[in-house]
Scaffold this active site. Structure first.
Site, PDB file in Angstrom:
ATOM      1  N   GLU A 178      19.812  35.563   6.411  1.00  0.00           N
ATOM      2  CA  GLU A 178      20.536  35.056   5.244  1.00  0.00           C
ATOM      3  C   GLU A 178      21.004  33.625   5.481  1.00  0.00           C
ATOM      4  O   GLU A 178      20.954  32.791   4.558  1.00  0.00           O
ATOM      5  CB  GLU A 178      21.721  35.962   4.937  1.00  0.00           C
ATOM      6  CG  GLU A 178      21.303  37.326   4.403  1.00  0.00           C
ATOM      7  CD  GLU A 178      22.478  38.221   4.074  1.00  0.00           C
ATOM      8  OE1 GLU A 178      22.296  39.134   3.256  1.00  0.00           O
ATOM      9  OE2 GLU A 178      23.570  38.012   4.639  1.00  0.00           O
ATOM     10  N   ASP A 233      23.025  34.692   1.233  1.00  0.00           N
ATOM     11  CA  ASP A 233      23.093  36.022   0.633  1.00  0.00           C
ATOM     12  C   ASP A 233      22.955  35.931  -0.888  1.00  0.00           C
ATOM     13  O   ASP A 233      22.253  36.739  -1.515  1.00  0.00           O
ATOM     14  CB  ASP A 233      24.415  36.683   1.012  1.00  0.00           C
ATOM     15  CG  ASP A 233      24.616  38.020   0.327  1.00  0.00           C
ATOM     16  OD1 ASP A 233      23.865  38.957   0.628  1.00  0.00           O
ATOM     17  OD2 ASP A 233      25.520  38.123  -0.512  1.00  0.00           O
TER      18      ASP A 233
END
Length: 224
Positions: A118, A46
């Protein structure tokens, strides 16, 4: 997971893995009984994704102020955007998960697909470095940035501004229902601005439901 997975990673991510276990972990849902799941890699990925997309935006729209860049960034790195990338690279069939999660449709869940992308970026960063991770993000996200239209105003910000401009109390959000399994929750949120009105919205997260509720109330207030 053996050679076919390595071949898919090389094709989908543009990087032949040196440590395949990192990518196996990135594709492992929490419903699998044994081994580590993708959560820690998702946390790392992320941040790498945010840096890469922020850099792309900084280069693509040099005249745009920080506030608009932040809105664009939030939209481009959202769970929905990540899930679109997951579908585009064909990640779904490679995700390992327990039988109940499969039966509940988790393989096509926006939350799961977004988290997996992610996590894959996190694995790519650890295995190939920042250049490899950034190269993948640029390839996957560039089509979503083409044309760079003006950044839309977030419904919650727009509702807050409406309330201030019309001398109303700030919007109040309340979760009125939560249902669904842990990996695919459904939230219902109600937003109110005193006597001006109220509306409800649904989403796979509290934030998404709040956004939907704000958008619905804005439509009411604007007569749309």
């Amino acid at each position: 997971m053996t050679a076919p997975l390595a071949d898919w990673i090389a094709d989908a991510l543009g990087h032949r893995p040196a440590d395949l276990s990192l990518f196996e972990r990135a594709l492992t849902h929490g419903s699998v009984d044994k081994g580590e799941d993708y959560q820690r890699l998702e946390f790392l990925g992320d941040r790498v994704l945010g840096l890469a997309v922020a850099t792309m935006l900084y280069e693509a729209v040099p005249q745009e102020p920080e506030g608009s860049l932040s809105k664009r960034l939030a939209m481009l790195v959202s769970g929905a955007s990540c899930a679109e990338v997951a579908r585009a690279i064909g990640a779904g069939p490679h995700i390992r998960m327990g039988k109940q999660a499969r039966d509940d449709g988790a393989r096509d869940s926006v939350n799961v697909l977004g988290d997996v992308v992610e996590a894959l970026i996190g694995a790519l960063y650890l295995d190939g470095g920042l250049d490899a991770a950034t190269a993948f993000v640029r390839r996957a996200w560039e089509p979503r940035m083409r044309g760079t239209p003006p950044a839309p105003q977030h419904p919650k910000s727009a509702l807050q501004e409406w309330a201030a401009a019309n001398r109303r109390r700030p919007p109040v959000y309340l979760v009125v229902d939560r249902s669904g399994p842990g990996h695919a929750p459904k939230f219902v949120v109600q937003v109110e601005i005193g006597a001006a009105g109220s509306a409800r919205g649904e989403g796979s997260s509290k934030q998404d439901a709040e956004t939907a509720a704000a958008a619905a109330l804005l439509r009411q207030l604007r007569g749309g």
